[in-house]
Scaffold this motif. Structure first.
Motif, PDB file in Angstrom:
ATOM      1  N   TYR A  32       0.786  -1.235   0.000  1.00 58.24           N
ATOM      2  CA  TYR A  32       0.000   0.000   0.000  1.00 58.24           C
ATOM      3  C   TYR A  32       0.816   1.282   0.000  1.00 58.24           C
ATOM      4  CZ  TYR A  32       0.669  -0.484   5.109  1.00 58.24           C
ATOM      5  OH  TYR A  32       1.195  -0.641   6.365  1.00 58.24           O
ATOM      6  N   ASP A  33       2.095   1.208   0.292  1.00 62.50           N
ATOM      7  CA  ASP A  33       2.917   2.410   0.285  1.00 62.50           C
ATOM      8  C   ASP A  33       3.010   2.970  -1.132  1.00 62.50           C
ATOM      9  OD1 ASP A  33       5.107   4.315   0.478  1.00 62.50           O
ATOM     10  OD2 ASP A  33       5.629   3.337   2.359  1.00 62.50           O
ATOM     11  N   ALA A  34       2.856   4.281  -1.267  1.00 65.19           N
ATOM     12  CA  ALA A  34       2.906   4.906  -2.591  1.00 65.19           C
ATOM     13  C   ALA A  34       4.272   4.748  -3.237  1.00 65.19           C
ATOM     14  CB  ALA A  34       2.546   6.385  -2.486  1.00 65.19           C
ATOM     15  N   LYS A  35       5.318   4.595  -2.411  1.00 65.34           N
ATOM     16  CA  LYS A  35       6.676   4.385  -2.918  1.00 65.34           C
ATOM     17  C   LYS A  35       7.277   3.171  -2.212  1.00 65.34           C
ATOM     18  CE  LYS A  35       7.343   9.277  -4.025  1.00 65.34           C
ATOM     19  NZ  LYS A  35       8.139  10.499  -3.777  1.00 65.34           N
ATOM     20  N   PRO A  36       6.820   1.976  -2.565  1.00 66.51           N
ATOM     21  CA  PRO A  36       7.222   0.783  -1.823  1.00 66.51           C
ATOM     22  C   PRO A  36       8.676   0.401  -2.037  1.00 66.51           C
ATOM     23  CG  PRO A  36       5.961   0.172  -3.764  1.00 66.51           C
ATOM     24  CD  PRO A  36       5.903   1.664  -3.674  1.00 66.51           C
ATOM     25  N   HIS A  37       9.289  -0.102  -1.000  1.00 68.57           N
ATOM     26  CA  HIS A  37      10.636  -0.664  -1.120  1.00 68.57           C
ATOM     27  C   HIS A  37      10.779  -1.778  -0.087  1.00 68.57           C
ATOM     28  CE1 HIS A  37      13.088   0.682   2.452  1.00 68.57           C
ATOM     29  NE2 HIS A  37      11.965   1.338   2.652  1.00 68.57           N
ATOM     30  N   ILE A  38      11.668  -2.727  -0.385  1.00 71.61           N
ATOM     31  CA  ILE A  38      11.885  -3.865   0.509  1.00 71.61           C
ATOM     32  C   ILE A  38      13.140  -3.672   1.349  1.00 71.61           C
ATOM     33  CG2 ILE A  38      12.318  -6.351   0.627  1.00 71.61           C
ATOM     34  CD1 ILE A  38      10.695  -6.704  -1.902  1.00 71.61           C
ATOM     35  N   GLY A  39      14.219  -3.254   0.716  1.00 72.31           N
ATOM     36  CA  GLY A  39      15.499  -3.133   1.409  1.00 72.31           C
ATOM     37  C   GLY A  39      16.366  -4.343   1.153  1.00 72.31           C
ATOM     38  N   THR A  40      17.661  -4.100   0.962  1.00 75.13           N
ATOM     39  CA  THR A  40      18.598  -5.175   0.621  1.00 75.13           C
ATOM     40  C   THR A  40      18.587  -6.295   1.646  1.00 75.13           C
ATOM     41  OG1 THR A  40      20.038  -3.691  -0.622  1.00 75.13           O
ATOM     42  CG2 THR A  40      21.048  -5.679   0.255  1.00 75.13           C
ATOM     43  N   ASP A  41      18.553  -5.952   2.922  1.00 78.06           N
ATOM     44  CA  ASP A  41      18.632  -6.966   3.969  1.00 78.06           C
ATOM     45  C   ASP A  41      17.442  -7.915   3.931  1.00 78.06           C
ATOM     46  OD1 ASP A  41      17.255  -4.612   4.557  1.00 78.06           O
ATOM     47  OD2 ASP A  41      17.450  -4.842   6.721  1.00 78.06           O
ATOM     48  N   ILE A  42      16.240  -7.400   3.645  1.00 79.84           N
ATOM     49  CA  ILE A  42      15.041  -8.237   3.587  1.00 79.84           C
ATOM     50  C   ILE A  42      14.946  -8.961   2.245  1.00 79.84           C
ATOM     51  CG2 ILE A  42      12.532  -8.258   3.784  1.00 79.84           C
ATOM     52  CD1 ILE A  42      13.996  -7.487   6.361  1.00 79.84           C
ATOM     53  N   LEU A  43      15.317  -8.275   1.170  1.00 86.77           N
ATOM     54  CA  LEU A  43      15.176  -8.846  -0.166  1.00 86.77           C
ATOM     55  C   LEU A  43      15.985 -10.129  -0.329  1.00 86.77           C
ATOM     56  CD1 LEU A  43      13.846  -8.469  -2.892  1.00 86.77           C
ATOM     57  CD2 LEU A  43      15.745  -6.994  -3.579  1.00 86.77           C
ATOM     58  N   ALA A  44      17.151 -10.184   0.269  1.00 88.69           N
ATOM     59  CA  ALA A  44      17.976 -11.394   0.165  1.00 88.69           C
ATOM     60  C   ALA A  44      17.238 -12.604   0.730  1.00 88.69           C
ATOM     61  CB  ALA A  44      19.296 -11.186   0.900  1.00 88.69           C
ATOM     62  N   LYS A  45      16.534 -12.435   1.846  1.00 83.66           N
ATOM     63  CA  LYS A  45      15.793 -13.550   2.440  1.00 83.66           C
ATOM     64  C   LYS A  45      14.582 -13.907   1.605  1.00 83.66           C
ATOM     65  CE  LYS A  45      15.377 -16.628   5.637  1.00 83.66           C
ATOM     66  NZ  LYS A  45      16.400 -17.675   5.781  1.00 83.66           N
ATOM     67  N   VAL A  46      13.918 -12.904   1.030  1.00 82.47           N
ATOM     68  CA  VAL A  46      12.769 -13.152   0.148  1.00 82.47           C
ATOM     69  C   VAL A  46      13.198 -14.013  -1.035  1.00 82.47           C
ATOM     70  CG1 VAL A  46      11.134 -12.055  -1.437  1.00 82.47           C
ATOM     71  CG2 VAL A  46      11.534 -11.062   0.822  1.00 82.47           C
ATOM     72  N   VAL A  47      14.321 -13.670  -1.635  1.00 84.83           N
ATOM     73  CA  VAL A  47      14.839 -14.423  -2.785  1.00 84.83           C
ATOM     74  C   VAL A  47      15.119 -15.874  -2.401  1.00 84.83           C
ATOM     75  CG1 VAL A  47      16.825 -14.624  -4.334  1.00 84.83           C
ATOM     76  CG2 VAL A  47      15.789 -12.387  -3.944  1.00 84.83           C
ATOM     77  N   GLU A  48      15.757 -16.064  -1.268  1.00 85.57           N
ATOM     78  CA  GLU A  48      16.054 -17.424  -0.800  1.00 85.57           C
ATOM     79  C   GLU A  48      14.769 -18.217  -0.588  1.00 85.57           C
ATOM     80  OE1 GLU A  48      18.072 -19.683   3.064  1.00 85.57           O
ATOM     81  OE2 GLU A  48      18.283 -17.504   2.832  1.00 85.57           O
TER      82      GLU A  48
END
Length: 527
Positions: free
Chosen positions: A194-210
């Motif tokens: 829902y954020d108008a400018k969404p972002h995940i962040g490098t630290d979280i994105l690595a776990k999402v990918v895994e």
């Protein structure tokens, strides 16, 4: 049950989501006990008036029925969901192959596995856990693995970025919502939906990918890491097999090339094998760093991060008709050495999920077109990039070259920094960035920075830090495909940002979804 959507809920910045729900109930005239469920649909900050900043929410309330007519309230009887159907009847002789596990490859591989197609995924880099170690080793020692780095490896180049998910593409099928929901399913914070400018962040994105990889494996997908796609063979005009690591043959009917914008050796191999490609425009420039407090003060009127680190988006057309713009702005982020070839230096930006670093950074780039390249080869843009990357490596003596804006504007090498300390992953060295670029790029950047100083106070201060070279803004080539996503080699399907059909994580993921839809319209799942 219906969804009652209450929009334009304005709150003071010290209030939170709970207050947004309470105000939504009041506006809609709904009793709390009659609400089955609820969700935030959209959130943004209105900072046009610095003395009266507001949080703006749209809230959804699920109720059994609703018959009132009120301002800013709409009723949605049927929410649009992304749910593709398998309509193809042809049989695949072999599992479909996906080359590259960046956003396009991730979502294509995920959907193929989910629907029973048992994909084979080829990734030249390592698993994300191993990749992080190799990247950190490069930043600490300068020892580069040309197959596993900030550009290559599980998750693609986006893994070492801010993980920004906003996109300007049109979407009548709710593919964007599906992409965001899928990231949440695998570990991202729900606020990206829902954020108008969404972002995940490098630290979280690595776990999402895994997590996505492990799910694909659980559904019958197979991964080959540290494995390069090095060739292909055809039979009767159609793809018959691909070659891995120079000598391993793998038979397949469909191979999707989600190779990323930095797979230069792959571009060269495809060109040598007569795959149709063409030049395309992109942009080059620098990373520019300011104190995050400076950006906050300009955008919000106060220096702290009480409503998050402020960002910006700037564009300008120079007196000589060159576009200059900010790109991939990273609030509270880091500049990162993103090289993927020996003796070349490339910079990018990244942020962790909290965006709490001292500096803000952004790419500040100038548009270039095929008219600026030497020759008419489809790969001329690649060589244009390489020349600047080699020069950046040279003047930085292997480190990231940095310069204060004061010295860059005055055409003299920096010998000291001012009150802004570079926030860089990897070593850096003071230098003169004027030596890297053609003069029209230097002129455009300086003119643009002066103009942006009129928009953001402090943007053109002398102590502002520039680093180079930001050359991988988008792919310098486009692998030509037809309306059925096919290249001139039937079965070889270009996809995502590297192939020239996307410009960021979300649009690349959606391109992967579109190719999945095409595959399911032609073929049934693998038995």
């Amino acid at each position: 049950m219906v969804l009652v959507k209450v929009s334009d809920i304005k709150l003071n910045i010290d209030l939170d989501e709970k207050a947004a729900f309470e105000k939504a109930l009041k506006i809609a005239g709904i009793k709390k006990e009659n609400v089955r469920d609820g969700k935030i649909i959209k959130y943004s900050v209105d900072a046009r008036h610095k003395d009266h900043i507001k949080k703006i929410y749209t809230v959804g309330l699920y109720v059994d029925k609703y018959g009132k007519n009120r301002k800013n309230v709409t009723v949605i009887n049927h929410e649009k969901k992304y749910k593709p159907e398998i309509t193809g009847n042809s049989k695949l002789n072999n599992s479909p192959v996906v080359v590259g596990f960046g956003p396009a490859g991730m979502f294509l591989g995920y959907m193929l596995a989910e629907y029973g197609y048992k994909p084979i995924i080829i990734e030249r880099g390592s698993k994300v856990e191993e990749r992080i170690k190799k990247v950190e080793k490069f930043w600490n020692t300068g020892e580069l693995d040309t197959n596993c780095n900030v550009q290559f490896g599980e998750g693609g180049a986006g893994t070492f970025s801010d993980g920004k998910l906003n996109t300007g593409i049109k979407d009548k099928f709710n593919r964007i919502g599906f992409v965001l929901d899928t990231f949440v399913k695998f570990g991202a914070d729900k606020n990206i939906t829902y954020d108008a400018k969404p972002h995940i962040g490098t630290d979280i994105l690595a776990k999402v990918v895994e997590n996505m990889r492990k799910y694909i494996e659980s559904k019958g997908g197979t991964f080959y890491f540290d494995t390069a796609f090095t060739g292909f063979a055809t039979k009767e005009g159609k793809l018959e097999s691909i070659t891995l690591n120079g000598n391993e043959k793998m038979y397949t009917d469909i191979c999707t090339l989600a190779i990323g914008h930095s797979a230069r050796d792959t571009f060269e191999m495809l060109y040598e094998n007569n795959v149709n490609m063409e030049q395309k425009p992109f942009a080059v420039g620098v990373r520019i760093e300011h104190k995050q407090s400076t950006i906050n003060k300009s955008q919000y009127g106060f220096e702290d991060n009480r409503i998050g680190a402020a960002n910006y988006k700037l564009t300008y057309n120079t007196s000589k008709n060159r576009g200059v713009y900010s790109f991939c702005m990273c609030p509270g982020g880091y500049v990162v050495n993103s090289a993927s070839e020996k003796n070349k230096t490339v910079v990018n930006g990244m942020s962790y999920s909290k965006r709490d670093g001292e500096n803000a950074n952004s790419a500040l780039v100038v548009t270039v077109t095929p008219k600026d390249f030497d020759g008419d080869s489809p790969l001329a843009g690649v060589e244009f990039q390489r020349k600047m990357e080699e020069k950046a490596y040279e003047i930085g003596q292997g480190f990231v070259p940095v310069q204060t804006y004061r010295d860059y504007k005055d055409n003299c090498p920096s010998v000291k920094i001012g009150n802004i300390t570079p926030q860089i992953k990897g070593n850096y060295r003071l230098a003169d960035l004027n030596a890297i670029f053609p003069e029209y790029i230097n002129e455009s950047l300086k003119e643009g920075i002066e103009y942006f100083g009129e928009k953001i106070k402090g943007y053109n201060d002398g102590d502002v830090i520039l680093s180079a070279v930001e050359s991988r803004t988008s792919s310098p080539v486009r692998i030509v495909r037809d309306e059925n996503f096919q290249s001139n080699v039937y079965g070889l399907i270009p996809a995502g940002e590297g192939a020239g059909y996307a410009g960021g994580i979300t649009s690349a993921a959606i391109d992967g979804l579109k190719i999945f839809e095409y595959i399911t319209s032609k073929y049934k799942p693998v038995n």
